[in-house]
Design an enzyme around this catalytic site. Structure first.
Site, PDB file in Angstrom:
ATOM      1  NE  ARG A 142      37.753  31.218  42.072  1.00 35.18           N
ATOM      2  CZ  ARG A 142      38.851  31.453  41.058  1.00 35.18           C
ATOM      3  NH1 ARG A 142      38.658  31.269  39.955  1.00 35.18           N
ATOM      4  NH2 ARG A 142      39.987  31.375  41.771  1.00 35.18           N
ATOM      5  CE1 TYR A 167      34.968  25.940  46.854  1.00 33.87           C
ATOM      6  CE2 TYR A 167      35.059  27.467  44.933  1.00 33.87           C
ATOM      7  CZ  TYR A 167      35.495  27.150  46.118  1.00 33.87           C
ATOM      8  OH  TYR A 167      36.344  27.872  46.676  1.00 33.87           O
ATOM      9  CE  LYS A 173      36.753  35.271  44.196  1.00 40.66           C
ATOM     10  NZ  LYS A 173      37.965  35.798  44.642  1.00 40.66           N
ATOM     11  CG  HIS A 213      40.940  38.701  43.168  1.00 43.01           C
ATOM     12  ND1 HIS A 213      41.904  37.867  42.720  1.00 43.01           N
ATOM     13  CD2 HIS A 213      40.301  38.399  44.236  1.00 43.01           C
ATOM     14  CE1 HIS A 213      41.624  36.712  43.268  1.00 43.01           C
ATOM     15  NE2 HIS A 213      40.707  36.713  44.339  1.00 43.01           N
ATOM     16  CB  SER A 234      42.357  32.166  44.270  1.00 42.34           C
ATOM     17  OG  SER A 234      41.626  33.070  43.572  1.00 42.34           O
ATOM     18  CB  CYS A 246      48.852  34.342  46.546  1.00 45.71           C
ATOM     19  SG  CYS A 246      49.081  33.459  45.123  1.00 45.71           S
ATOM     20  CG  ASP A 249      38.391  37.552  47.549  1.00 43.77           C
ATOM     21  OD1 ASP A 249      39.334  37.133  47.070  1.00 43.77           O
ATOM     22  OD2 ASP A 249      37.309  37.258  47.214  1.00 43.77           O
ATOM     23  NE  ARG A 307      38.651  28.916  49.323  1.00 38.35           N
ATOM     24  CZ  ARG A 307      39.011  29.797  48.653  1.00 38.35           C
ATOM     25  NH1 ARG A 307      39.020  31.056  49.175  1.00 38.35           N
ATOM     26  NH2 ARG A 307      39.908  29.656  47.724  1.00 38.35           N
TER      27      ARG A 307
HETATM   28  O1  SAT Z   1      36.442  30.078  45.162  1.00 38.06           O
HETATM   29  S1  SAT Z   1      36.310  31.805  45.350  1.00 38.06           S
HETATM   30  O2  SAT Z   1      36.326  32.080  43.982  1.00 38.06           O
HETATM   31  O3  SAT Z   1      35.239  31.969  46.033  1.00 38.06           O
HETATM   32  C1  SAT Z   1      37.662  32.008  46.346  1.00 38.06           C
HETATM   33  C2  SAT Z   1      38.956  32.430  45.347  1.00 38.06           C
HETATM   34  O4  SAT Z   1      39.271  31.346  44.447  1.00 38.06           O
HETATM   35  O5  SAT Z   1      39.498  33.518  45.423  1.00 38.06           O
HETATM   36 MN    MN Z   2      39.601  35.651  45.637  1.00 43.60          MN
END
Ligand code: SAT
Ligand code: MN
Length: 601
Positions: free
Chosen positions: A83, A210, A219, A239, A261, A263, A288, A379
């Site tokens: 992101r 991405y 998100k 989140h 994210s 963690c 998530d 991912r």
């Molecule tokens: O890249 S995402 O936002 O989908 C996953 C994350 O960073 O929590």
């Molecule tokens: Mn996330």
């Protein structure tokens, strides 16, 4: 509506008749000038067809089907791996409504600037129209969106992460849906923008491919737009992972947890109980995002609005997360991992490293290479339904009642393994003061400790001062609010070694947490000690049977250093001072914390 004659498939007549959807498609086509328009229906044949198309162009690489049925690999551009928070905007009429933690653009300026980038961006391409639903079929919490994109990768990911196509078409009533427009454009970083228009229920994303930037249900809708709607409608979009814990005596508890994210939300939610904690069962509902509302019974209820996991790959193996490993054996899209010669995949932290392969950039890689073969933010996208540890409540439209809310961060020092807030208000304070070391999930942040309230700093769609007030308000409206805890698996000793084993052993901490929530437990007070920051476990209250950890280390893990915490309070004060709209209750909590620290030994 003349652009609609570019529609190539027959579904238009059968299932999308909504005039607002057609207007949205027509206007987007007028701007982006695609060669063709395709309405997605979500079927298996469609998946096969689109996968085939993407394999032909190299957008996807087919993996060895006998080993990984239905699995493919995708490589993003090298400048497009996570992101981009500095290019993500909340576009409200008034700047104050976006608040000090969001980038802001006036809606008019944003539409104008991005309009230029979108112009003709789909020439020579097909425009895909994806009607989708975030939520659980049958739930009153559900939200509908339509994402328009020129990326097959996006269609195939949205197909896993959300409910798409025909099944949602009948649910689109009037113009009550989120309008998402995405184009890969030319992937240029300079002109990349992820803009949210909460007042128009609209998202525009351009020049990225991405996941977090382009799967607009995730998100963008389920957190940024949904948090804005949640405030208006009286609920929370968070989140958070969502997990079910069954104790040896058969009681069931639901725990929601917010961590920044990368963690370990995915690992915690799929945790496998260690053998030395017999009788526990842990099941996952989400890794998530959680949408939470106050039930008629005065408790906080939660659903996971997603249908898939978009998890961090590196470090995942049969020891750290067996459930994830089993989930991703089929129907999975891998992004930015290493391709082995036998057309299977590998990543750092996985068993049996190959001698050579092709790295995430598409270059030759050997075991001796200095660079990792996979990107740190690589991912997997995989259907939640494939997880062997899935809770049967995952598909319950009502959701589950939450007993404990966890906030957590990545902190090498200062913050103990776990502590409990004194009450809801203090719990909101510890969420609001969450600070964590940054990770590879966002581009260009470097390695710093940053304030990340409720792990929502990149995802709150409105002024975070108002967001804190909304959390406080919810507490007042709930008869039986969940208890709020803070956890930190990442504390290190002086030699820089992690003090806590983490992964499955985290259940030992969860065990203490649910005992603190259990109304039948008469030992609660004996198992917790009051400190200036909150309640921490009594030294023997965390079960360490079966792991090698010294009393000294446990002591260190649970210790609270007055001076370090006074410095922490100074950092919090600096952060709070950015807000015009900080609720008084939270500044009072900060003063009270300082007082308690000063008066302690
Ligand atoms: O890249 S995402 O936002 O989908 C996953 C994350 O960073 O929590
Ligand atoms: Mn996330």
């Amino acid at each position: 509506m003349e652009n609609l004659n570019k529609i190539t498939n027959k579904y238009i007549n059968n299932y999308i008749k909504n005039k607002y959807v057609l207007e949205f498609v027509n206007k987007s086509a007028e701007l982006c000038e695609p060669d063709k328009i395709y309405f997605c229906n979500g079927s298996e044949e469609e998946k096969k067809f689109l996968t085939g198309e993407a394999i032909k162009t190299g957008e996807l690489i087919e993996l060895k089907q006998e080993k990984f049925p239905g699995c493919v690999l995708h490589r993003t551009a090298i400048n497009d791996v996570a992101r981009t928070e500095h290019l993500t905007y909340i576009c409200t009429t008034k700047k104050e409504d976006a608040g000090p933690t969001n980038n802001w653009m006036a809606p008019k300026d944003a539409y104008e600037e991005l309009g230029e980038y979108f112009r003709d961006s789909m020439k020579g391409r097909t425009m895909y129209v994806i009607p989708f639903m975030m939520g659980v079929p049958g739930s009153k919490m559900n939200k509908i969106g339509v994402e328009i994109t020129d990326s097959i990768y996006v269609v195939l990911n949205m197909r896993i992460m959300t409910h798409i196509g025909r099944i949602v078409a009948d649910d689109i009533i009037g113009d009550n849906f989120t309008k998402g427009l995405h184009s890969k454009g030319d992937i240029s970083l300079e002109k990349r923008r992820i803009c949210h228009f909460p007042e128009d229920n609209t998202i525009w994303s351009i020049n990225s491919g991405y996941g977090g930037n382009v799967l607009l249900g995730k998100k963008c809708l389920a957190l940024r737009i949904a948090s804005y709607l949640g405030r208006k409608e009286g609920w929370l979009a968070e989140h958070m992972l969502l997990m079910e814990i069954q104790t040896p005596d058969g009681k069931i508890f639901y725990v929601a947890g917010a961590f920044p994210s990368s963690c370990g939300k995915t690992n915690l939610s799929m945790l496998i109980p260690p053998e030395s904690l017999p009788g526990y069962k842990v099941r996952v509902l989400g890794d998530d995002i959680a949408w939470m509302y106050i039930g008629d019974d005065g408790r906080l209820w939660a659903i996971n609005p997603e249908a898939g996991f978009f998890g961090v790959v590196p470090g995942t193996n049969m020891k750290t997360n067996k459930n994830a490993m089993l989930t991703i054996q089929k129907n999975t899209i891998f992004t930015n991992v290493l391709l082995k010669e036998d057309k299977t995949v590998w990543w750092e932290g996985m068993e049996n490293p190959p001698d050579k392969g092709i790295d995430w950039k598409g270059d030759a890689w050997t075991k001796e290479s200095k660079e990792p073969g996979t990107h740190p933010n690589s991912r997997f996208t995989t259907p939640t339904s494939q997880c062997p540890a899935l809770s049967s409540e995952f598909s319950n439209p009502k959701g589950v009642p939450v007993s404990a809310v966890l906030f957590g961060g990545r902190r090498g020092n200062v913050v103990p393994l776990v502590y409990e807030s004194f009450n809801w208000k203090h719990g909101v304070f510890i969420g609001a003061t969450l600070r964590s070391e940054t990770t590879a999930a966002a581009m260009g942040l470097g390695k710093i400790v940053r304030n990340d309230p409720m792990a929502m700093i990149p995802f709150c769609g409105y002024n975070m001062g108002d967001y804190f007030a909304h959390w406080l308000d919810l507490g007042k409206r709930m008869k039986f609010p969940p208890k709020i805890f803070f956890v930190n698996w990442f504390r290190k000793n002086r030699e820089g070694k992690f003090l806590w084993p983490g992964y499955g052993e985290n259940l030992r901490v969860i065990e203490w947490i649910i005992k603190q929530c259990d109304s039948d437990n008469n030992n609660k007070e004996k198992e917790a000690v009051e400190t200036p920051v909150g309640y921490v476990p009594e030294i023997d209250a965390i079960n360490t049977k079966g792991i090698e950890i010294s009393k000294q280390d446990i002591k260190e893990l649970l210790s609270i250093d007055k001076n370090e915490w006074l410095e922490e309070a100074d950092e919090v004060e600096k952060f709070f001072s950015k807000f015009d709209r900080m609720p008084k209750e939270l500044t009072k909590e900060l003063n009270d914390l300082r007082e308690r620290l000063k008066n302690s030994k």
